[in-house]
Design a protein around this motif. Structure first.
Motif, PDB file in Angstrom:
ATOM      1  N   TRP A 120       5.567   0.404  -3.354  1.00 27.22           N
ATOM      2  CA  TRP A 120       6.871  -1.042  -3.151  1.00 27.22           C
ATOM      3  C   TRP A 120       7.247  -0.745  -1.839  1.00 27.22           C
ATOM      4  O   TRP A 120       7.563   0.526  -1.276  1.00 27.22           O
ATOM      5  CB  TRP A 120       7.719  -0.667  -4.202  1.00 27.22           C
ATOM      6  N   ASN A 121       7.546  -1.812  -1.149  1.00 24.95           N
ATOM      7  CA  ASN A 121       8.417  -1.712  -0.039  1.00 24.95           C
ATOM      8  C   ASN A 121       9.153  -2.801   0.347  1.00 24.95           C
ATOM      9  O   ASN A 121       9.053  -4.046  -0.577  1.00 24.95           O
ATOM     10  CB  ASN A 121       7.418  -1.444   1.177  1.00 24.95           C
ATOM     11  N   SER A 122      10.311  -2.885   1.175  1.00 24.37           N
ATOM     12  CA  SER A 122      11.165  -4.179   1.256  1.00 24.37           C
ATOM     13  C   SER A 122      10.808  -5.142   2.122  1.00 24.37           C
ATOM     14  O   SER A 122      10.271  -5.051   3.102  1.00 24.37           O
ATOM     15  CB  SER A 122      12.350  -3.243   1.496  1.00 24.37           C
ATOM     16  N   TYR A 139      12.116  -6.474  -2.746  1.00 22.98           N
ATOM     17  CA  TYR A 139      10.916  -5.298  -2.824  1.00 22.98           C
ATOM     18  C   TYR A 139       9.909  -5.938  -3.617  1.00 22.98           C
ATOM     19  O   TYR A 139       9.879  -6.515  -4.672  1.00 22.98           O
ATOM     20  CB  TYR A 139      11.508  -4.180  -3.746  1.00 22.98           C
ATOM     21  N   VAL A 140       8.579  -5.443  -3.064  1.00 22.33           N
ATOM     22  CA  VAL A 140       7.375  -6.189  -3.511  1.00 22.33           C
ATOM     23  C   VAL A 140       6.295  -5.097  -3.436  1.00 22.33           C
ATOM     24  O   VAL A 140       6.457  -4.041  -2.752  1.00 22.33           O
ATOM     25  CB  VAL A 140       7.100  -7.287  -2.737  1.00 22.33           C
ATOM     26  N   TYR A 141       5.322  -5.282  -3.909  1.00 22.49           N
ATOM     27  CA  TYR A 141       4.289  -4.400  -4.131  1.00 22.49           C
ATOM     28  C   TYR A 141       2.788  -4.746  -3.141  1.00 22.49           C
ATOM     29  O   TYR A 141       2.388  -5.839  -3.373  1.00 22.49           O
ATOM     30  CB  TYR A 141       3.569  -4.235  -5.553  1.00 22.49           C
ATOM     31  N   PHE A 180       1.589  -8.999   0.296  1.00 22.16           N
ATOM     32  CA  PHE A 180       1.782  -8.307  -1.029  1.00 22.16           C
ATOM     33  C   PHE A 180       1.457  -9.111  -2.161  1.00 22.16           C
ATOM     34  O   PHE A 180       0.979 -10.350  -2.063  1.00 22.16           O
ATOM     35  CB  PHE A 180       3.319  -7.981  -0.993  1.00 22.16           C
ATOM     36  N   SER A 185       4.689  -7.666  -8.516  1.00 17.26           N
ATOM     37  CA  SER A 185       5.759  -7.369  -7.979  1.00 17.26           C
ATOM     38  C   SER A 185       7.101  -7.698  -8.744  1.00 17.26           C
ATOM     39  O   SER A 185       8.123  -7.875  -8.329  1.00 17.26           O
ATOM     40  CB  SER A 185       6.021  -8.326  -6.506  1.00 17.26           C
TER      41      SER A 185
END
Length: 201
Positions: A120-122, A139-141, A180, A185
């Motif tokens: 996960w990151n923004s 935030y998504v994967y 992503f 997500s």
């Protein structure tokens, strides 16, 4: 109806389930007429660009994907599917991609960070119809070792940072791409799928 292009790579069923969850008729297909009849098209992808491009060509879907995007209907590339939208990929050699969005795909070069970039990151979001209007960050994967560079500023609709800023989502006309995985997500990704399926361009 949303056509999910089946070229033998990608988590097709996960993308289909996400579309169905928000009420859309989504069909996994390699049939050209089904793709032409669809109101929206998704090009998913997991794996390497060379194999993906070979599979698309062998199944007669390389030109069909370009045709679908050039028809004006909403078209979404996910992860490797987004990377295939650009002019070329430098993954394991140099490969000509779909050429729908100017730019090229290059490996991450980050010191002290693991590659692939996984987890996960923004996102830093710019105003566009794929994301909710009130959002500036979400935030998504991610799972990827390569990213796009040389993308025109006006085509970038979201960025992320992993050692340095990189392009995380693009839009060029009716063509969208997310590096992503929206289908992995959570609520944010489901909202993006819903927004995409609701586009009338």
């Amino acid at each position: 109806m949303i056509a999910i292009i089946d070229y033998g790579m990608g988590n097709l069923r996960s993308v289909q389930k996400a579309c169905e969850y928000v009420g859309y008729d989504a069909r996994i297909t390699a049939d050209k007429q089904t793709i032409r009849d669809a109101s929206h098209v998704i090009l998913p992808g997991v794996g390497a660009a060379r194999d993906a491009l070979q599979n698309l060509r062998e199944r007669g879907l390389f030109d069909e994907a370009i045709r679908a995007a050039e028809s004006g209907k909403p078209f979404l590339g996910i992860c490797l599917g987004m990377q295939l939208l650009f002019d070329r990929s430098l993954e394991n050699g140099e490969h000509e991609c779909l050429g729908l969005v100017p730019g090229e795909v290059v490996p991450f070069r980050v010191n002290g960070l693991r590659v692939p970039h996984m987890g996960w990151n923004s996102l830093q979001i710019r105003n566009n119809p794929l994301f909710s209007r009130e959002e500036s960050e979400t935030y998504v994967y991610f799972v990827h070792s390569y990213h796009a560079q040389g993308v025109e500023e006006g085509d970038i609709i979201a960025t992320c940072e992993y050692g340095y800023p990189f392009t995380a989502a693009v839009r060029r006309g009716n063509v969208f791409g997310t590096q992503f995985h929206p289908e992995k997500s959570g609520d944010a990704g489901i909202a993006m799928i819903k927004n995409f399926g609701g586009l009338r361009l």
